[in-house]
Design a protein around this motif. Structure first.
Motif, PDB file in Angstrom:
ATOM      1  N   ILE A   1      -0.184  -1.494  17.501  1.00 65.07           N
ATOM      2  CA  ILE A   1      -0.208  -1.194  16.198  1.00 65.07           C
ATOM      3  C   ILE A   1       1.631  -0.461  16.054  1.00 65.07           C
ATOM      4  O   ILE A   1       1.875  -0.148  16.401  1.00 65.07           O
ATOM      5  CB  ILE A   1      -0.967  -0.685  15.490  1.00 65.07           C
ATOM      6  N   GLU A   2       1.906  -2.055  14.840  1.00 68.45           N
ATOM      7  CA  GLU A   2       3.694  -1.799  14.839  1.00 68.45           C
ATOM      8  C   GLU A   2       3.763  -0.817  13.017  1.00 68.45           C
ATOM      9  O   GLU A   2       3.451  -1.227  12.280  1.00 68.45           O
ATOM     10  CB  GLU A   2       4.684  -2.291  14.842  1.00 68.45           C
ATOM     11  N   THR A   3       5.277  -0.400  12.458  1.00 63.32           N
ATOM     12  CA  THR A   3       5.079   0.123  11.537  1.00 63.32           C
ATOM     13  C   THR A   3       6.701  -0.456  10.740  1.00 63.32           C
ATOM     14  O   THR A   3       7.348  -0.737  11.513  1.00 63.32           O
ATOM     15  CB  THR A   3       5.307   1.747  11.333  1.00 63.32           C
TER      16      THR A   3
ATOM     17  N   THR B   1       8.188  -0.672   6.820  1.00 58.16           N
ATOM     18  CA  THR B   1       8.617   0.409   5.507  1.00 58.16           C
ATOM     19  C   THR B   1       9.873  -0.636   4.556  1.00 58.16           C
ATOM     20  O   THR B   1      10.736  -0.954   5.288  1.00 58.16           O
ATOM     21  CB  THR B   1       9.167   1.663   5.940  1.00 58.16           C
TER      22      THR B   1
ATOM     23  N   LYS C   1      -2.997  -2.484   8.410  1.00 59.81           N
ATOM     24  CA  LYS C   1      -4.000  -1.236   9.349  1.00 59.81           C
ATOM     25  C   LYS C   1      -3.867  -0.072   8.322  1.00 59.81           C
ATOM     26  O   LYS C   1      -5.116   0.504   8.460  1.00 59.81           O
ATOM     27  CB  LYS C   1      -3.560  -0.998  10.664  1.00 59.81           C
ATOM     28  N   ARG C   2      -3.348  -0.485   7.610  1.00 56.90           N
ATOM     29  CA  ARG C   2      -2.633   1.212   7.061  1.00 56.90           C
ATOM     30  C   ARG C   2      -1.595   0.955   5.774  1.00 56.90           C
ATOM     31  O   ARG C   2       0.134  -0.528   6.273  1.00 56.90           O
ATOM     32  CB  ARG C   2      -2.115   2.873   7.942  1.00 56.90           C
TER      33      ARG C   2
ATOM     34  N   GLN D   1       4.910   2.286   3.158  1.00 55.88           N
ATOM     35  CA  GLN D   1       4.475   1.795   4.370  1.00 55.88           C
ATOM     36  C   GLN D   1       3.823   1.706   5.087  1.00 55.88           C
ATOM     37  O   GLN D   1       2.287   1.990   4.427  1.00 55.88           O
ATOM     38  CB  GLN D   1       5.584   3.365   5.156  1.00 55.88           C
ATOM     39  N   VAL D   2       3.796   0.126   6.643  1.00 58.38           N
ATOM     40  CA  VAL D   2       2.581  -0.225   5.973  1.00 58.38           C
ATOM     41  C   VAL D   2       2.674  -0.285   8.078  1.00 58.38           C
ATOM     42  O   VAL D   2       3.217  -0.442   8.976  1.00 58.38           O
ATOM     43  CB  VAL D   2       2.049  -1.979   5.659  1.00 58.38           C
ATOM     44  N   ASP D   3       0.862  -0.012   8.688  1.00 52.22           N
ATOM     45  CA  ASP D   3       0.794  -0.425  10.201  1.00 52.22           C
ATOM     46  C   ASP D   3       0.239  -1.350   9.834  1.00 52.22           C
ATOM     47  O   ASP D   3      -0.318  -1.967   9.460  1.00 52.22           O
ATOM     48  CB  ASP D   3       0.657   0.547  10.216  1.00 52.22           C
ATOM     49  N   TYR D   4       0.473  -2.246  11.540  1.00 47.35           N
ATOM     50  CA  TYR D   4       0.348  -4.273  10.859  1.00 47.35           C
ATOM     51  C   TYR D   4       0.147  -4.316  12.700  1.00 47.35           C
ATOM     52  O   TYR D   4       0.905  -3.806  13.506  1.00 47.35           O
ATOM     53  CB  TYR D   4       1.065  -4.919  10.401  1.00 47.35           C
TER      54      TYR D   4
ATOM     55  N   HIS E   1      12.287   0.373  11.845  1.00 48.00           N
ATOM     56  CA  HIS E   1      12.203   1.223  12.663  1.00 48.00           C
ATOM     57  C   HIS E   1      12.938   1.561  14.243  1.00 48.00           C
ATOM     58  O   HIS E   1      12.097   2.380  14.889  1.00 48.00           O
ATOM     59  CB  HIS E   1      10.144   1.651  12.805  1.00 48.00           C
TER      60      HIS E   1
ATOM     61  N   LYS F   1       4.624  11.486   2.875  1.00 44.54           N
ATOM     62  CA  LYS F   1       3.821  10.407   2.042  1.00 44.54           C
ATOM     63  C   LYS F   1       3.782  11.361   0.763  1.00 44.54           C
ATOM     64  O   LYS F   1       3.762  12.188   0.943  1.00 44.54           O
ATOM     65  CB  LYS F   1       2.494  10.722   2.706  1.00 44.54           C
TER      66      LYS F   1
END
Length: 175
Positions: A4-6, A8, A30-31, A61-64, A105, A141
């Motif tokens: 999983i990577e992030t 922004t 994912k987030r 910010q997203v996780d994918y 990142h 956050k």
């Protein structure tokens, strides 16, 4: 093992940015959380960031999972879902906290973001691109009431620049 990577992004008011990315990518994210990044103050809050004195941008910010969704797909949508030609502004929202920015990142993201930006720059014609590619630094956050804001407040403010455009329309409107 799933990696999983992030990623922004800052593209104006984070309510509309989050709403647009969730609508576009759904469960591939994912987030997804809104917050503050790119500034100097520790643990900033919304009121502080709105003064424009903390250096932070309102960000998503997203996780994918890169096997399902690439960083380039995210950057492509980022450029097509807001106005990257206006410096520190989206619609009526003005200030450095509303800047167009890709907050990387790692070095690979920086290189990919710069290459994609260079590739699409001509599509924006003389308007140019004001997007800043900057290190993410610390992500803070945002307060809970900002998360999924437009889902909880469907009549809430949404910046008129937050909608998906085609590259053909972008090119045509910037000639």
């Amino acid at each position: 093992m799933t990696s999983i990577e992030t990623a922004t992004f800052g593209a104006g008011c984070f309510w509309g940015v989050e709403h647009a990315f969730r609508r576009k990518f759904g469960s591939k994210l994912k987030r997804a959380e809104v917050g503050y990044a790119g500034g100097d103050a520790a643990n900033p809050n919304y009121k502080q960031v709105c003064t424009g004195t903390t250096g932070h941008a309102e960000v998503l910010q997203v996780d994918y999972n890169p096997a399902e969704l690439s960083f380039e797909e995210l950057v492509d949508f980022f450029y097509r879902s807001h106005d990257p030609t206006t410096l520190n502004r989206q619609g009526g929202d003005k200030g450095t906290q509303y800047r167009s920015s890709i907050l990387f990142h790692n070095e690979e993201q920086r290189v990919q973001a710069q290459a994609f930006t260079d590739r699409v720059r001509p599509k924006f014609g003389s308007a140019g691109i004001s997007t800043i590619i900057e290190p993410v630094g610390q992500f803070w956050k945002a307060e809970d009431y900002h998360q999924l804001y437009l889902d909880h407040n469907p009549e809430g403010y949404q910046c008129p620049t937050h909608f998906e455009r085609s590259w053909e329309k972008i090119e045509a409107s910037n000639q």
